[in-house]
Write a protein that holds these residues in place. Sequence first.
Motif, PDB file in Angstrom:
ATOM      1  N   VAL A 133       0.851  -1.195   0.000  1.00 51.08           N
ATOM      2  CA  VAL A 133       0.000   0.000   0.000  1.00 51.08           C
ATOM      3  C   VAL A 133       0.888   1.247   0.000  1.00 51.08           C
ATOM      4  O   VAL A 133       0.643   2.194  -0.768  1.00 51.08           O
ATOM      5  CB  VAL A 133      -0.967   0.015   1.216  1.00 51.08           C
ATOM      6  CG1 VAL A 133      -1.662   1.370   1.350  1.00 51.08           C
ATOM      7  CG2 VAL A 133      -1.999  -1.101   1.096  1.00 51.08           C
ATOM      8  N   GLU A 134       1.929   1.250   0.831  1.00 49.80           N
ATOM      9  CA  GLU A 134       2.860   2.397   0.885  1.00 49.80           C
ATOM     10  C   GLU A 134       3.473   2.665  -0.485  1.00 49.80           C
ATOM     11  O   GLU A 134       3.582   3.797  -0.921  1.00 49.80           O
ATOM     12  CB  GLU A 134       3.996   2.142   1.897  1.00 49.80           C
ATOM     13  CG  GLU A 134       3.562   2.207   3.355  1.00 49.80           C
ATOM     14  CD  GLU A 134       2.918   3.549   3.711  1.00 49.80           C
ATOM     15  OE1 GLU A 134       3.487   4.595   3.324  1.00 49.80           O
ATOM     16  OE2 GLU A 134       1.848   3.545   4.352  1.00 49.80           O
ATOM     17  N   MET A 135       3.888   1.606  -1.165  1.00 51.90           N
ATOM     18  CA  MET A 135       4.483   1.795  -2.495  1.00 51.90           C
ATOM     19  C   MET A 135       3.487   2.479  -3.433  1.00 51.90           C
ATOM     20  O   MET A 135       3.833   3.428  -4.137  1.00 51.90           O
ATOM     21  CB  MET A 135       4.921   0.457  -3.105  1.00 51.90           C
ATOM     22  CG  MET A 135       5.306   0.608  -4.579  1.00 51.90           C
ATOM     23  SD  MET A 135       5.715  -0.946  -5.417  1.00 51.90           S
ATOM     24  CE  MET A 135       4.931  -0.650  -7.005  1.00 51.90           C
ATOM     25  N   TYR A 136       2.242   2.003  -3.428  1.00 49.85           N
ATOM     26  CA  TYR A 136       1.279   2.574  -4.374  1.00 49.85           C
ATOM     27  C   TYR A 136       0.820   3.977  -3.966  1.00 49.85           C
ATOM     28  O   TYR A 136       0.454   4.779  -4.823  1.00 49.85           O
ATOM     29  CB  TYR A 136       0.106   1.618  -4.587  1.00 49.85           C
ATOM     30  CG  TYR A 136       0.501   0.486  -5.500  1.00 49.85           C
ATOM     31  CD1 TYR A 136       0.879   0.744  -6.816  1.00 49.85           C
ATOM     32  CD2 TYR A 136       0.563  -0.829  -5.050  1.00 49.85           C
ATOM     33  CE1 TYR A 136       1.280  -0.271  -7.662  1.00 49.85           C
ATOM     34  CE2 TYR A 136       0.966  -1.862  -5.885  1.00 49.85           C
ATOM     35  CZ  TYR A 136       1.320  -1.569  -7.194  1.00 49.85           C
ATOM     36  OH  TYR A 136       1.717  -2.568  -8.030  1.00 49.85           O
ATOM     37  N   LEU A 137       0.851   4.287  -2.661  1.00 53.92           N
ATOM     38  CA  LEU A 137       0.525   5.659  -2.242  1.00 53.92           C
ATOM     39  C   LEU A 137       1.569   6.642  -2.771  1.00 53.92           C
ATOM     40  O   LEU A 137       1.254   7.787  -3.092  1.00 53.92           O
ATOM     41  CB  LEU A 137       0.458   5.746  -0.715  1.00 53.92           C
ATOM     42  CG  LEU A 137      -0.844   5.245  -0.095  1.00 53.92           C
ATOM     43  CD1 LEU A 137      -0.727   5.223   1.418  1.00 53.92           C
ATOM     44  CD2 LEU A 137      -2.025   6.112  -0.542  1.00 53.92           C
ATOM     45  N   ALA A 138       2.819   6.165  -2.867  1.00 54.88           N
ATOM     46  CA  ALA A 138       3.904   7.037  -3.322  1.00 54.88           C
ATOM     47  C   ALA A 138       4.076   6.990  -4.836  1.00 54.88           C
ATOM     48  O   ALA A 138       4.936   7.673  -5.393  1.00 54.88           O
ATOM     49  CB  ALA A 138       5.211   6.599  -2.644  1.00 54.88           C
ATOM     50  N   PHE A 139       3.252   6.208  -5.516  1.00 56.32           N
ATOM     51  CA  PHE A 139       3.437   5.978  -6.951  1.00 56.32           C
ATOM     52  C   PHE A 139       3.151   7.240  -7.762  1.00 56.32           C
ATOM     53  O   PHE A 139       2.172   7.942  -7.525  1.00 56.32           O
ATOM     54  CB  PHE A 139       2.509   4.843  -7.396  1.00 56.32           C
ATOM     55  CG  PHE A 139       2.995   4.099  -8.591  1.00 56.32           C
ATOM     56  CD1 PHE A 139       4.050   3.196  -8.486  1.00 56.32           C
ATOM     57  CD2 PHE A 139       2.413   4.308  -9.829  1.00 56.32           C
ATOM     58  CE1 PHE A 139       4.511   2.512  -9.589  1.00 56.32           C
ATOM     59  CE2 PHE A 139       2.875   3.621 -10.943  1.00 56.32           C
ATOM     60  CZ  PHE A 139       3.916   2.730 -10.822  1.00 56.32           C
ATOM     61  N   ASP A 140       4.022   7.541  -8.714  1.00 57.01           N
ATOM     62  CA  ASP A 140       3.871   8.728  -9.553  1.00 57.01           C
ATOM     63  C   ASP A 140       2.666   8.560 -10.497  1.00 57.01           C
ATOM     64  O   ASP A 140       2.629   7.624 -11.280  1.00 57.01           O
ATOM     65  CB  ASP A 140       5.160   8.905 -10.379  1.00 57.01           C
ATOM     66  CG  ASP A 140       5.178  10.232 -11.130  1.00 57.01           C
ATOM     67  OD1 ASP A 140       4.102  10.832 -11.329  1.00 57.01           O
ATOM     68  OD2 ASP A 140       6.276  10.649 -11.525  1.00 57.01           O
TER      69      ASP A 140
END
Lengths: 178, 122
Positions: A40-47
Amino acid sequence: MSRIYPDEVAGPYDPPPHAFTDKADREISIRRFEDTEALVEMYLAFDPEDRAQGIPPTTEDEIRDWLDTVVSDGGVNVVAWHGGDIVGHATLVPDFDNEETTLDEFELAIFVVAAYQESGIGSQLITALLGAGREAGIDRVWLTVERWNHAAVELYEKVGFEPSDTGNFELEMGARLR
Amino acid sequence: MNVLLGIGGSGDSFRALEKTITRAQEAGDTLTVAILENPDSEPNPEELVERARTALAEAGLDPDVRTLDGHAGSQLVDFAESEGYELIVLGGGETSPLGKVQLGSIAEFVLLNATVSVTLVR
């Protein structure tokens, strides 16, 4: 709907876990997915610029709903870790026909965080995913990709995907794992 | 506004039918539904005509339903232009198991070839 798959078996395969040093000298490890919060953290930070065909979604609620589908039972998920962060994710999601019967076909997608692109992580992720998929007994894999995304198309061709439908905006490609 | 909705029987075309009818009621649009030949979908044209007529009538709109034979995209664009419609409406695509939006072939053709505005319903 029936898709066309190549006669040749795709590859190479390199099932997780494994570790490597990327082109920017970062220690990356490729493992099977198990940590939803880190993903989830990765996708929240996804450009948002790197979204393709409407995914990943942008809000946290939508990301969690979407991940529920993506990491559901019956699929295969592989992630790339750098330190305590997930920086890449590759997935095989089971396909269903109109009667909700599982088909022996899986849709593939791969996402790499912007700062980690073009450093060899995508290729490691996809060979790990195909390896894990083959171990899970998966045969036919397909994907769609935007035609202008040459880096992605090249990566898919390199591991054995061939175009299966050239008539649309998106290019559809297929591969056999067994 | 004179609105032309094209439906070919795919899931997204039925969602578009529902939402376009609601929108026409709210905005007072004049709505025509064109039944298209969609090689990718199953219901036959007669069923589609019936479904569209019923939905329009139930919404209190004039059940103006036409069937366009032949290549769906080009027939829809030609019809819209020759009859003076101001807006073409179509379904906005199906989603793959992974959630990727995939535009249908009719929407692709219409987007690239229409000279009137096009709305894709999501």
